[in-house]
Design a protein around this motif. Structure first.
Motif, PDB file in Angstrom:
ATOM      1  N   LEU A  70      -3.845  -0.144   1.318  1.00  0.00           N
ATOM      2  CA  LEU A  70      -2.899   0.939   1.059  1.00  0.00           C
ATOM      3  C   LEU A  70      -3.629   2.268   0.842  1.00  0.00           C
ATOM      4  O   LEU A  70      -3.156   3.324   1.266  1.00  0.00           O
ATOM      5  N   ALA A  71      -4.798   2.217   0.220  1.00  0.00           N
ATOM      6  CA  ALA A  71      -5.585   3.437  -0.001  1.00  0.00           C
ATOM      7  C   ALA A  71      -6.020   4.053   1.325  1.00  0.00           C
ATOM      8  O   ALA A  71      -5.891   5.270   1.526  1.00  0.00           O
ATOM      9  N   THR A  72      -6.514   3.247   2.239  1.00  0.00           N
ATOM     10  CA  THR A  72      -6.939   3.809   3.522  1.00  0.00           C
ATOM     11  C   THR A  72      -5.739   4.284   4.334  1.00  0.00           C
ATOM     12  O   THR A  72      -5.824   5.276   5.068  1.00  0.00           O
ATOM     13  N   ALA A  73      -4.597   3.618   4.199  1.00  0.00           N
ATOM     14  CA  ALA A  73      -3.381   4.091   4.868  1.00  0.00           C
ATOM     15  C   ALA A  73      -2.967   5.451   4.311  1.00  0.00           C
ATOM     16  O   ALA A  73      -2.569   6.348   5.067  1.00  0.00           O
ATOM     17  N   ASN A 136      -5.054   4.376  12.299  1.00  0.00           N
ATOM     18  CA  ASN A 136      -5.622   3.699  11.131  1.00  0.00           C
ATOM     19  C   ASN A 136      -4.537   3.475  10.083  1.00  0.00           C
ATOM     20  O   ASN A 136      -4.467   2.403   9.479  1.00  0.00           O
ATOM     21  N   MET A 137      -3.674   4.477   9.877  1.00  0.00           N
ATOM     22  CA  MET A 137      -2.598   4.341   8.905  1.00  0.00           C
ATOM     23  C   MET A 137      -1.654   3.208   9.299  1.00  0.00           C
ATOM     24  O   MET A 137      -1.314   2.353   8.468  1.00  0.00           O
ATOM     25  N   VAL A 138      -1.243   3.179  10.557  1.00  0.00           N
ATOM     26  CA  VAL A 138      -0.319   2.146  11.029  1.00  0.00           C
ATOM     27  C   VAL A 138      -0.938   0.754  10.874  1.00  0.00           C
ATOM     28  O   VAL A 138      -0.317  -0.160  10.325  1.00  0.00           O
ATOM     29  N   ALA A 139      -2.162   0.603  11.359  1.00  0.00           N
ATOM     30  CA  ALA A 139      -2.831  -0.702  11.273  1.00  0.00           C
ATOM     31  C   ALA A 139      -3.050  -1.117   9.821  1.00  0.00           C
ATOM     32  O   ALA A 139      -2.885  -2.296   9.466  1.00  0.00           O
ATOM     33  N   SER A 140      -3.390  -0.165   8.973  1.00  0.00           N
ATOM     34  CA  SER A 140      -3.641  -0.476   7.562  1.00  0.00           C
ATOM     35  C   SER A 140      -2.365  -0.893   6.844  1.00  0.00           C
ATOM     36  O   SER A 140      -2.411  -1.747   5.951  1.00  0.00           O
ATOM     37  N   LEU A 141      -1.235  -0.328   7.224  1.00  0.00           N
ATOM     38  CA  LEU A 141       0.036  -0.758   6.621  1.00  0.00           C
ATOM     39  C   LEU A 141       0.361  -2.197   7.021  1.00  0.00           C
ATOM     40  O   LEU A 141       0.899  -2.960   6.210  1.00  0.00           O
ATOM     41  N   VAL A 142       0.011  -2.583   8.233  1.00  0.00           N
ATOM     42  CA  VAL A 142       0.171  -3.985   8.646  1.00  0.00           C
ATOM     43  C   VAL A 142      -0.737  -4.867   7.790  1.00  0.00           C
ATOM     44  O   VAL A 142      -0.319  -5.941   7.323  1.00  0.00           O
ATOM     45  N   VAL A 144      -1.732  -4.255   4.769  1.00  0.00           N
ATOM     46  CA  VAL A 144      -1.125  -4.344   3.428  1.00  0.00           C
ATOM     47  C   VAL A 144      -0.159  -5.520   3.391  1.00  0.00           C
ATOM     48  O   VAL A 144      -0.168  -6.326   2.451  1.00  0.00           O
ATOM     49  N   ALA A 145       0.676  -5.637   4.427  1.00  0.00           N
ATOM     50  CA  ALA A 145       1.653  -6.734   4.477  1.00  0.00           C
ATOM     51  C   ALA A 145       0.955  -8.096   4.525  1.00  0.00           C
ATOM     52  O   ALA A 145       1.398  -9.050   3.875  1.00  0.00           O
ATOM     53  N   VAL A 146      -0.145  -8.185   5.250  1.00  0.00           N
ATOM     54  CA  VAL A 146      -0.874  -9.463   5.331  1.00  0.00           C
ATOM     55  C   VAL A 146      -1.496  -9.796   3.977  1.00  0.00           C
ATOM     56  O   VAL A 146      -1.474 -10.955   3.542  1.00  0.00           O
ATOM     57  N   TRP A 147      -2.064  -8.785   3.306  1.00  0.00           N
ATOM     58  CA  TRP A 147      -2.623  -9.018   1.967  1.00  0.00           C
ATOM     59  C   TRP A 147      -1.526  -9.464   0.986  1.00  0.00           C
ATOM     60  O   TRP A 147      -1.753 -10.356   0.157  1.00  0.00           O
ATOM     61  N   ILE A 148      -0.352  -8.864   1.079  1.00  0.00           N
ATOM     62  CA  ILE A 148       0.744  -9.251   0.195  1.00  0.00           C
ATOM     63  C   ILE A 148       1.163 -10.690   0.477  1.00  0.00           C
ATOM     64  O   ILE A 148       1.442 -11.482  -0.452  1.00  0.00           O
ATOM     65  N   ALA A 149       1.190 -11.061   1.753  1.00  0.00           N
ATOM     66  CA  ALA A 149       1.492 -12.456   2.105  1.00  0.00           C
ATOM     67  C   ALA A 149       0.465 -13.403   1.489  1.00  0.00           C
ATOM     68  O   ALA A 149       0.819 -14.477   0.979  1.00  0.00           O
ATOM     69  N   ALA A 150      -0.806 -12.996   1.502  1.00  0.00           N
ATOM     70  CA  ALA A 150      -1.848 -13.821   0.889  1.00  0.00           C
ATOM     71  C   ALA A 150      -1.614 -13.953  -0.612  1.00  0.00           C
ATOM     72  O   ALA A 150      -1.755 -15.039  -1.179  1.00  0.00           O
ATOM     73  N   ALA A 151      -1.265 -12.847  -1.250  1.00  0.00           N
ATOM     74  CA  ALA A 151      -1.023 -12.877  -2.706  1.00  0.00           C
ATOM     75  C   ALA A 151       0.140 -13.806  -3.050  1.00  0.00           C
ATOM     76  O   ALA A 151       0.087 -14.522  -4.056  1.00  0.00           O
ATOM     77  N   ARG A 152       1.138 -13.825  -2.222  1.00  0.00           N
ATOM     78  CA  ARG A 152       2.307 -14.693  -2.472  1.00  0.00           C
ATOM     79  C   ARG A 152       1.978 -16.168  -2.288  1.00  0.00           C
ATOM     80  O   ARG A 152       2.630 -17.017  -2.846  1.00  0.00           O
ATOM     81  N   ARG A 153       0.960 -16.442  -1.473  1.00  0.00           N
ATOM     82  CA  ARG A 153       0.598 -17.832  -1.210  1.00  0.00           C
ATOM     83  C   ARG A 153      -0.487 -18.346  -2.165  1.00  0.00           C
ATOM     84  O   ARG A 153      -0.816 -19.522  -2.130  1.00  0.00           O
ATOM     85  N   ALA A 154      -1.042 -17.455  -2.977  1.00  0.00           N
ATOM     86  CA  ALA A 154      -2.129 -17.859  -3.874  1.00  0.00           C
ATOM     87  C   ALA A 154      -1.609 -18.752  -4.969  1.00  0.00           C
ATOM     88  O   ALA A 154      -0.501 -18.639  -5.420  1.00  0.00           O
TER      89      ALA A 154
END
Length: 154
Positions: A70-73, A136-142, A144-154
């Motif tokens: 999110l910071a790089t986005a 970079n912003m667009v790809a980084s927002l994607v 973010v969603a993948v990282w959030i998915a990882a957090a939900r599965r932890a």
């Protein structure tokens, strides 16, 4: 998708974006500006966080990865705005500096100590109307969603 797969995709995505930036720099001959460098640092953090998350696991590391992406986005959004003239950029790399009024003729003609400054408010490359900062912003927002998915599965 498992936690491990999500972390691999997210950290791998940041690594791929870093490698792409380096390819543009060293193979494509497009040197980065100050804001381009700023966008790289959170990706480095995300790759390191990804390595830790694969080793240690845990929801906290996944959320830290999301924050890095999110910071790089956010920096990409800021850089895009500077490029588009929506707001002013840093005076050290954009056309909003103090001008040449304080320099003498000798200063203007001297090449001693000159440095090539890559301007932050000029688009060096674009595709489909979006600059590298925008992509970079667009790809980084994607990511973010993948990282959030990882957090939900932890």
């Amino acid at each position: 998708m498992t936690y491990r797969t999500s972390v691999l995709l997210a950290a791998g995505g940041s690594a791929a974006l870093l490698l792409g930036a380096l390819a543009f720099q060293y193979l494509g001959g497009l040197p980065p500006c100050k804001l381009c460098y700023w966008q790289r640092y959170p990706h480095v953090a995300a790759v390191l966080i990804g390595a830790l998350a694969l080793w240690l696991g845990g929801r906290t590391l996944a959320w830290m990865g999301a924050l890095a992406a999110l910071a790089t986005a956010g920096i990409g959004l800021y850089h895009t705005g500077v490029e588009r003239g929506w707001w002013e950029g840093p005076t050290s790399c954009s056309g909003t500096g103090g001008g040449l009024g304080g320099l003498s003729g000798a200063d203007l003609l001297s090449t001693e100590g000159t440095v090539d400054v890559v301007m932050c408010d000029e688009v060096a490359w674009e595709m489909l109307g979006l600059s590298m900062a925008s992509w970079n912003m667009v790809a980084s927002l994607v990511l973010v969603a993948v990282w959030i998915a990882a957090a939900r599965r932890a």
